[in-house]
Scaffold this active site. Structure first.
Site, short mmCIF file in Angstrom:
data_model
loop_
_atom_site.label_atom_id
_atom_site.label_comp_id
_atom_site.label_asym_id
_atom_site.label_seq_id
_atom_site.Cartn_x
_atom_site.Cartn_y
_atom_site.Cartn_z
N HIS A 230 33.03 -51.34 -8.13
CA HIS A 230 31.86 -51.88 -8.97
C HIS A 230 31.58 -51.22 -10.03
O HIS A 230 31.37 -50.12 -10.25
CB HIS A 230 30.79 -52.20 -7.82
CG HIS A 230 29.64 -53.07 -8.27
ND1 HIS A 230 29.04 -52.95 -9.40
CD2 HIS A 230 29.20 -54.20 -7.88
CE1 HIS A 230 28.08 -53.89 -9.46
NE2 HIS A 230 28.35 -54.87 -8.44
N ARG B 262 22.98 -57.86 -14.68
CA ARG B 262 23.81 -58.70 -15.92
C ARG B 262 23.57 -60.10 -15.63
O ARG B 262 23.70 -60.83 -16.81
CB ARG B 262 25.12 -58.25 -15.99
CG ARG B 262 25.34 -56.74 -16.43
CD ARG B 262 26.64 -56.06 -16.26
NE ARG B 262 26.94 -55.84 -14.88
CZ ARG B 262 28.05 -56.43 -14.12
NH1 ARG B 262 29.15 -56.80 -14.57
NH2 ARG B 262 28.06 -55.98 -12.90
#
Ligand code: FAD
Length: 599
Positions: A236, A256
């Site tokens: 990740h 995000r």
């Protein structure tokens, strides 16, 4: 063996995360007698940690969304190595599974007109993740757990399965121990569903918790099933990098998805420099367009911060290597300058507290420091898509322990929906097979005796080293030599190291009693971790290209000749060594193929 606690069921589910609980509910609904076994307390599975949401093309925010678009995004995100049938079933059935959770009492966040709200995530063309703030997994587990209890399903918690029991090559049950007392337990069941989650604890920096030692992967391999796509491990892009005690803890992609951007030490939004050819047509090439996308997805392309995870993780790695990293070896993730404090606290309450408490950083006022962390394994037990049955009769696998669904890279949000879709299918198929069976396979006393002796072996040895030292060395080997960027020399070295670690594991000794003895538990888990690590390293060495979660600096390009090949790991007859088999991808039917020809 006659004194060992024994139970009989139609279906035994190993694991109480989302996949295990959904499987148990489905098996119970199909009329089977079901038990769930889990290593930790009920409700503590990995699934509870999931933050961002569950992907399902419900079309609540963008009515243009459909299962076909979700299917296409999933396959492209997986670099086309996914099993098309799994990706199809997943995209088609995920909306029903989410609505069903709501009927069972899950309270999702809402759109202004009262529908289940859906948020943006990397690789998904439309806002698609059903969520509950950034605590979606908690609500999912709470709902499934309540239903499991209401249906009267037996749960054996703090109980670890160490072996599958077979009869004539098919599944007959499982053997394990109670973590608290150290006493043994045997289950007779003609159907066993593995739902044991991932393998992250083989790596030094990981978002995974202590439970993820690849037990289900190893159990399946030892029973004769194959593991597919093991070279694909997802790093990740955003884990915490500071302070050292929390390194690896996840920073959800929702940051995000909700507008957070990545910057290097020069303040530059560097993701614009890392847009691969494959995604150029659908990715914004200016900050202005990227920012407009958050409010108008129809006329703008996606920001590069929301490229699939493999792309973003590699970009961060490259920036840090080029000397443009943050003070503690990551990059900056900035949401503070993008939204008012109130919005951030409402949308990302767990992230706000996580940084405040663990790093003394106020994410509403300053940027976070983040870097890649081992998060998810795409590889897992090869299963028949419609039933989730492995090649071993009576052995099913669902959730993270199963392979095929995500190909070379998983899109965020596609795991929670995967658990529900394939958990249900596995449970239903396992129940149907078990209840239709006239004669049940017996478990043998000899096998139970042997399983008990194997488990106790570390107590019989004296003067050996302890399991923690070996685990630490294993984590270093996998992190340093089979990590985010790989090459042949390092992986060869890793395989030699793994042989040495296996030798050391065979000599481990354990101090003390069988009563709650974590050193003993780890000694048993370690052999699973080693087996799974060997699969990852061997498959990664074999695939001489870069694709999805597998990046090699000696073969940096994606190679078309690998585009149609899956690697399967199997255990050889001695039960000692992993070998790799190449298999052609199943052929996608024309009507699905056409989806990739349209834009
Ligand atoms: P798990 O939930 O991992 O459960 C495994 C179960 O197996 C546990 O009960 C464990 O005790 C049991 N078990 C293991 N070995 C044994 C054994 N030998 N004997 C008995 N029991 C055993 N995915 C998304 O889609 N969206 C997200 O927003 C998201 N966020 C995430 C955030 C974090 C921090 C992490 C770590 C992951 C996230 N993921 C997310 C991924 C997703 O949460 C996992 O892939 C998923 O929950 C795995 O579910 P599972 O049911 O397969 O297994």
């Amino acid at each position: 063996p006659s004194t060992i606690e024994r139970h009989q069921y139609d279906v035994l589910v190993v694991g109480a995360g989302g996949a295990g609980l959904r499987a148990a509910i489905a098996a119970r609904d199909a009329g089977a007698r079901v038990a769930v076994v889990c290593k930790s307390l009920l409700g503590k599975a990995h699934t509870v940690m999931a933050e961002g949401g569950a992907a399902a093309a419900m079309g609540n925010v963008y009515s243009e969304d459909s299962w076909q678009v979700h299917f296409r995004d999933t396959m492209r995100g997986g670099k086309m190595l996914n099993h098309w049938r799994m990706a199809q079933l997943h995209a088609q059935e995920a909306p029903d599974r989410i609505h069903e959770l709501e009927e069972w009492g899950a309270l999702f966040d809402r759109t202004p007109d009262g529908l289940i709200s859906q948020r943006d995530f990397g690789g998904h063309r439309y806002a698609r993740l059903a969520h509950v703030g950034d605590r979606t997994g908690l609500e999912l587990i709470r709902t499934l757990q309540q239903r499991t209890v209401a249906l009267g399903i037996d749960v054996y918690m703090e109980c670890t399965i160490t072996e599958l029991l077979q009869n004539g090559g098919r599944i007959a049950g499982a053997f394990g121990y109670w973590r608290e007392s150290g006493r043994f337990i045997a289950f007779e069941a003609p159907s066993v569903v593995l739902a044991t989650g991932g393998i992250g604890k083989s790596y030094k920096v990981t978002s995974n918790s202590w439970e993820y030692t690849g037990d289900g992967h190893a159990l399946a391999l030892k029973a004769g099933a194959s593991l597919v796509n093991m070279e694909f491990v997802q790093f990740h892009p955003t884990g915490m990098v500071w302070p050292p005690s929390v390194k690896g803890i996840l920073v959800t992609e929702s940051v995000r998805g909700d507008g957070g951007v990545l910057r290097n030490s020069e303040g530059k939004r560097f993701m614009f420099d890392y847009i691969p050819e494959f995604f150029k047509a659908e990715t914004a090439d200016s900050e202005e367009e990227a920012d407009r996308w958050y409010t108008d997805k129809t006329n703008n392309r996606r920001p590069p911060e929301l490229l699939p995870r493999d792309e973003v993780a590699r970009a961060i790695n490259a920036e840090v290597k080029a000397g443009r990293g943050s003070p503690h070896g990551g990059v900056f993730l900035d949401i503070a300058s993008r939204h008012p404090a109130e919005y951030i606290q409402r949308r990302l309450p767990s992230m706000y507290h996580q940084f405040k408490e663990l790093a003394d950083v106020d994410i509403t006022a300053e940027p976070m420091e983040v870097g890649p962390t081992c998060h998810y394994v795409m590889g897992g037990v090869a299963v028949e898509p419609d039933t989730a049955e492995s090649s071993v009769s009576g052995l099913y696998a669902a959730g993270e322990v199963a392979g095929g669904m995500h190909g070379a890279n998983r899109l965020g949000g596609n795991s929670l929906s995967d658990l529900l879709v394939f958990g249900r299918r596995a449970g239903a198929a396992a129940a149907e097979a078990a209840t239709a069976m006239e004669q049940r396979p017996a478990i043998s006393d000899d096998d139970i005796r042997a399983a008990g002796e194997a488990a106790l072996a570390p107590f019989e040895r004296e003067g050996g080293e302890n399991a923690y030292a070996v685990q630490q060395d294993l984590q270093d080997v996998m992190h340093n030599l089979v990590g985010i960027i790989r090459n042949a020399d390092e992986m060869q070295k890793a395989l030699e190291e793994l042989v040495r670690l296996r030798g050391r594991t065979a000599q481990l000794s354990v101090e003390g009693h069988r009563q709650y003895n974590p050193g003993w538990h780890l000694a048993l888990d370690l052999s699973n971790m080693l087996l799974v690590s060997e699969c990852i390293a061997k498959a990664a060495l074999e695939r001489t290209e870069s694709r999805g979660g597998h990046t090699r600096d000696d073969f940096p390009a994606t190679d078309d000749s690998w585009a149609t090949v899956n690697l399967h790991c199997v255990l050889d007859e001695t039960g000692e060594a992993v070998s790799i088999r190449r298999e052609a991808l199943p052929t996608m039917p024309d009507d699905l193929q056409e989806l990739f020809e349209q834009k």
